[in-house]
Design a protein around this motif. Structure first.
Motif, PDB file in Angstrom:
ATOM      1  N   TYR A 138      37.508  22.096  46.305  1.00 20.88           N
ATOM      2  CA  TYR A 138      36.889  22.639  45.091  1.00 20.88           C
ATOM      3  C   TYR A 138      38.024  23.154  44.203  1.00 20.88           C
ATOM      4  N   ALA A 139      38.196  22.556  43.023  1.00 20.47           N
ATOM      5  CA  ALA A 139      39.334  22.947  42.179  1.00 20.47           C
ATOM      6  C   ALA A 139      39.147  22.432  40.767  1.00 20.47           C
TER       7      ALA A 139
ATOM      8  N   PRO B   1      46.499  31.872  43.970  1.00 18.90           N
ATOM      9  CA  PRO B   1      47.878  32.154  43.565  1.00 18.90           C
ATOM     10  C   PRO B   1      47.966  33.402  42.696  1.00 18.90           C
ATOM     11  N   HIS B   2      48.983  34.220  42.982  1.00 15.13           N
ATOM     12  CA  HIS B   2      49.271  35.464  42.264  1.00 15.13           C
ATOM     13  C   HIS B   2      48.255  36.564  42.556  1.00 15.13           C
ATOM     14  N   LEU B   3      47.554  36.437  43.695  1.00 19.74           N
ATOM     15  CA  LEU B   3      46.696  37.544  44.125  1.00 19.74           C
ATOM     16  C   LEU B   3      47.541  38.772  44.475  1.00 19.74           C
TER      17      LEU B   3
ATOM     18  N   LEU C 286      41.264  28.995  43.510  1.00 19.14           N
ATOM     19  CA  LEU C 286      40.909  29.922  42.436  1.00 19.14           C
ATOM     20  C   LEU C 286      42.184  30.253  41.673  1.00 19.14           C
ATOM     21  N   ASP C 287      42.348  29.639  40.503  1.00 22.09           N
ATOM     22  CA  ASP C 287      43.619  29.766  39.770  1.00 22.09           C
ATOM     23  C   ASP C 287      43.523  30.646  38.537  1.00 22.09           C
ATOM     24  N   GLU C 288      42.506  31.514  38.498  1.00 21.97           N
ATOM     25  CA  GLU C 288      42.326  32.359  37.318  1.00 21.97           C
ATOM     26  C   GLU C 288      43.498  33.308  37.063  1.00 21.97           C
TER      27      GLU C 288
END
Length: 333
Positions: free
Chosen positions: A221-222, A6-8, A258-260
């Motif tokens: 995977y989260a 998200p937000h890439l 991948l929520d970094e």
């Protein structure tokens, strides 16, 4: 195989600020070699539901699933998430801050929820199973469609409010609710301590308990709690997110969240987004570029479920060395 980032692909304004003199050679190579597509921009939860075989109702039915993960029983009722939030009034819009910013203890959540229930009765009586997750129960489904909280945070709420045949009734209740919460002594005490008051609820994720897919058991995977709840509901193997891509993860179909970038992307924090994508470049995009030859025949999707943009990568893309790297800031809208 699905990578959710998200937000890439954030707003043009954030990209312009965050990518000044920023080089991301692995990601830029992947962007050049893959095929970019447009898709739904309904958020992480919607993308996870679709990947795990959970069918859409009026909404993607997050509420009954997370309700049971939080210890409740969904039964045959219709449930809505009614999460506590803080609305920031700006000069020309109202912006949503989610419950992670509130640092709300469970006792305070219970006090506010009880006050709302006393005022509205059965029409609006939230159940705070956790400080961040509140629920509304309805014997029959209201005619309502909502926007996921993860999509709405940091944005102007006006176009994102509930819509549908019953929306006006809910909007009127929320307006009355905001006045009630503004005057509540607990919120006044929070403001006096320099804490954000709870001044509204965000309604989203409505539905009845769905049937879990009998065929999809895709590993997840989260770190995200909603992702774990959805995976557990579907009987999917759940794994903690490792610090970097491991080649063994590419050997089977799976979902990797991948929520970094999420927090910085939601609030337009260019510096935070820049630092986070540097970490993704080193730990995920670099190893992914080097492992393209190991992809299975269906390939891999690298998706931003907030912007609705998706990069499809296949094994043969590894050999397309004639394609020049593409900067994120130069990608077409």
């Amino acid at each position: 195989m699905l990578f959710l980032v998200p937000h890439l692909f954030p707003s043009a304004h954030l990209l312009e600020t965050a990518t000044q003199d920023l080089r991301l050679p692995a990601l830029e190579t992947l962007l050049a070699r893959g095929a970019l597509h447009s898709g739904p921009a309904e958020g992480v939860e919607a993308a996870l539901c679709e990947a795990l075989g959970i069918e859409r109702q009026q909404d993607w039915p997050l509420a009954p699933i997370t309700l049971e993960a939080d210890g409740g029983m969904a039964g045959d009722a219709y449930w809505l998430r009614a999460d506590p939030v803080h609305l920031r009034v700006m000069r020309d819009r109202i912006v949503l801050a989610d419950s992670r910013d509130l640092a709300l203890p469970l006792q305070e959540a219970a006090t506010l929820a009880a006050a709302i229930g006393r005022h509205f009765g059965e029409d609006l009586s939230p159940i705070p199973l956790t400080p961040r997750h509140w629920y509304l129960r309805f014997p029959h489904a209201p005619r309502l469609a909502t926007t996921a909280l993860s999509v709405a945070v940091g944005r102007d709420i006006d176009p994102l409010l509930p819509h549908g045949a019953d929306a006006m009734r809910f909007r009127a209740q929320l307006n009355e609710l905001q006045m009630l919460l503004h005057e509540h002594p607990l919120n006044q005490a929070r403001e006096a301590r320099g804490e954000l008051p709870v001044n509204s609820l965000w309604l989203w994720g409505g539905g009845t308990k769905p049937a879990a897919s009998a065929t999809i058991r895709m590993p997840v995977y989260a770190r995200d709690g909603e992702a774990h709840a959805l995976g557990a509901f579907c009987g999917a193997p759940l794994h903690p997110l490792p610090p970097h891509l491991e080649k063994s993860m590419l050997e089977t179909e799976c979902v990797i969240l991948l929520d970094e970038l999420t927090n910085a992307g939601q609030y337009g924090d260019a510096y935070g987004w820049r630092e986070a994508i540097r970490e993704l470049e080193a730990n995920w995009f670099g190893p992914l570029l080097g492992s393209l030859r190991a992809l299975g025949r269906p390939g891999l999707r690298l998706a931003d479920p907030v912007s609705g943009r998706m990069l499809h990568l296949q094994r043969t893309d590894y050999w397309k060395i004639w394609r020049r790297p593409r900067r994120l800031s130069a990608m077409p809208d």
